[in-house]
Design a protein around this motif. Structure first.
Motif, short mmCIF file in Angstrom:
data_model
loop_
_atom_site.label_atom_id
_atom_site.label_comp_id
_atom_site.label_asym_id
_atom_site.label_seq_id
_atom_site.Cartn_x
_atom_site.Cartn_y
_atom_site.Cartn_z
N SER A 1 0.94 -1.62 0.16
CA SER A 1 0.00 0.31 -0.17
C SER A 1 0.79 1.03 -0.10
O SER A 1 -0.08 2.59 0.05
N GLY A 2 2.48 1.10 0.21
CA GLY A 2 3.16 2.12 0.22
C GLY A 2 3.40 2.91 0.95
O GLY A 2 4.06 4.51 1.93
N CYS A 3 2.51 2.76 2.67
CA CYS A 3 2.83 2.85 3.95
C CYS A 3 4.32 2.91 4.45
O CYS A 3 4.81 3.46 5.01
N LEU A 4 4.87 1.61 3.92
CA LEU A 4 6.38 2.19 4.38
C LEU A 4 7.30 0.86 3.17
O LEU A 4 5.99 1.12 1.89
N LEU A 5 8.38 1.64 3.05
CA LEU A 5 9.23 1.09 2.02
C LEU A 5 9.96 0.12 1.80
O LEU A 5 11.10 -0.27 3.39
N GLN B 1 11.83 -4.45 -5.09
CA GLN B 1 11.33 -3.88 -6.06
C GLN B 1 9.65 -3.57 -5.72
O GLN B 1 8.61 -4.99 -5.89
N ILE B 2 8.35 -3.00 -5.46
CA ILE B 2 7.21 -3.09 -5.42
C ILE B 2 6.72 -2.57 -7.27
O ILE B 2 6.32 -1.45 -6.67
N LEU B 3 5.88 -2.84 -7.70
CA LEU B 3 5.13 -2.17 -8.86
C LEU B 3 3.87 -2.73 -8.92
O LEU B 3 3.54 -4.37 -9.03
N VAL B 4 2.98 -1.23 -8.87
CA VAL B 4 1.45 -1.30 -8.70
C VAL B 4 1.11 -0.34 -10.04
O VAL B 4 2.20 1.16 -10.33
N PRO B 5 0.07 -0.34 -10.42
CA PRO B 5 -0.29 0.54 -11.34
C PRO B 5 -0.48 1.82 -11.10
O PRO B 5 -1.52 1.83 -9.51
N LEU C 1 -6.42 0.81 -0.66
CA LEU C 1 -6.24 1.32 0.55
C LEU C 1 -6.14 0.17 1.50
O LEU C 1 -6.23 -1.16 1.70
N TYR C 2 -5.19 0.14 2.42
CA TYR C 2 -4.77 -0.61 3.43
C TYR C 2 -6.14 -0.50 4.82
O TYR C 2 -5.70 0.65 5.54
N MET C 3 -6.23 -1.68 5.70
CA MET C 3 -7.47 -1.85 6.43
C MET C 3 -6.42 -2.11 7.96
O MET C 3 -6.64 -4.25 7.25
N LEU D 1 -7.59 -1.29 -5.19
CA LEU D 1 -6.92 -2.61 -4.15
C LEU D 1 -7.49 -2.35 -2.66
O LEU D 1 -6.84 -1.20 -2.49
N LEU D 2 -7.84 -3.22 -2.20
CA LEU D 2 -8.44 -3.02 -0.80
C LEU D 2 -7.67 -4.54 -0.19
O LEU D 2 -7.75 -5.65 -0.67
N LEU D 3 -6.53 -3.99 1.00
CA LEU D 3 -5.78 -4.98 1.65
C LEU D 3 -6.60 -4.89 2.93
O LEU D 3 -6.64 -4.04 3.73
N ILE D 4 -6.92 -6.18 3.46
CA ILE D 4 -7.47 -6.01 4.40
C ILE D 4 -6.91 -6.87 5.47
O ILE D 4 -6.93 -8.14 5.22
N SER D 5 -6.47 -6.29 6.50
CA SER D 5 -5.56 -6.81 7.84
C SER D 5 -5.96 -7.67 8.75
O SER D 5 -6.49 -7.26 9.86
N SER D 6 -6.51 -8.97 8.98
CA SER D 6 -7.31 -9.89 10.23
C SER D 6 -8.69 -9.43 10.41
O SER D 6 -9.43 -10.18 11.62
#
Length: 287
Positions: free
Chosen positions: A80-84, A89-93, A99-101, A178-183
């Protein structure tokens, strides 16, 4: 060609042009927290290479007893780009809304409607659409159409399950790609979590909300990544990526800051052997 965001260890995001990119690409991505490195610890994400095609509902299964996840929270923050990353490398359009949840969803002080329609993009949808999503996802009935309900400081007046539903609704109204749902789904329980995942599966197939003005073929593909310890919820995924909790020889659980690549690979393969009967055929063991 679509411009893509290149996240690397140099501390910034570099635009990179990749023709027809429609996936999330991780190339030898590593990450360790500073406190872990200074204390002689190991990497939370150790040299991970992974490709996830857009338009999928992807599950990262958790340990079915502890619910713990080695590095998955960190991995989601990296994507999600909250950390580098430190390396790789990480590639996303680049045009994707991401959104990281986290497991404890973010709520804003104010009313229910303020929380649902927080973004300018969300306000393109009608109030009825917002509540239709809430109803479909299982929001408590006393909150439906209760626009002025005060959620309290950081949502303290809401049940935890309602906080999860409101956060997911807000993300869908924002038309996230892109939705990332953590737990967070595990808090809902299996039956309620299943209801939410089935709705999210439709979101990925329809490429957004049904009332979207753009024709389906002109919309971005939608992708959802989630973690869960429940086998029933794992089976709803179109793809499963095994990135499990590693343990030492004495059975101690490593935390997000204490995993080696060797531990990750050996535990991943053992989890793969024990779960291959219940998980989808599209399953990857990564490390």
């Amino acid at each position: 060609a679509e411009r893509c965001k290149r996240l690397s260890s140099d501390g910034g995001a570099k635009p990179s042009t990749i023709a027809g990119l429609s996936s999330i690409e991780l190339e030898r991505v590593s990450f360790a927290y500073a406190s872990s490195l200074s204390g002689g610890g190991t990497y939370a994400v150790p040299s991970l290479t992974l490709s996830i095609q857009a338009g999928q509902l992807v599950c990262f299964p958790l340990d079915n007893k502890s619910g713990a996840s080695l590095g998955t929270n960190t991995l989601f923050k990296l994507i999600s780009g909250c950390l580098l990353p430190i390396d790789g490398q990480i590639l996303v359009p680049s045009r994707w809304r991401i959104l990281y949840m986290p497991v404890v969803p973010i709520m804003f002080d104010g009313t229910l409607m303020y929380n649902l329609m927080f973004s300018e993009r969300a306000r393109l949808h009608s109030r009825d659409t917002a509540y239709e999503i809430c109803r479909a996802l299982g929001l408590s009935s006393h909150l439906l159409y209760n626009d002025d309900y005060d959620v309290g400081s950081n949502g303290c007046c809401l049940k935890f399950s309602d906080r999860v539903i409101i956060s997911i609704t807000r993300a869908l109204l924002h038309d996230v790609d892109l939705l990332l749902i953590s737990s967070a789904l595990d808090v809902l329980g299996e039956r309620h979590g299943l209801k939410v995942l089935r709705y999210l599966a439709q979101y990925t197939k329809q490429r957004g909300m049904p009332d979207e003005n753009l024709p389906k073929n002109l919309r971005h593909m939608k992708t959802v990544l989630y973690t869960t310890k429940f086998a029933m919820l794992q089976r709803q995924a179109s793809e499963v990526v095994v990135f499990p909790e590693a343990t030492s020889a004495n059975g101690k659980h490593f935390n997000d800051k204490e995993a080696t690549s060797k531990d990750l690979n050996s535990t991943a393969c053992s989890l793969l052997d024990s779960t291959q009967q219940s998980l989808p055929s599209s399953l990857h063991c990564v490390g």
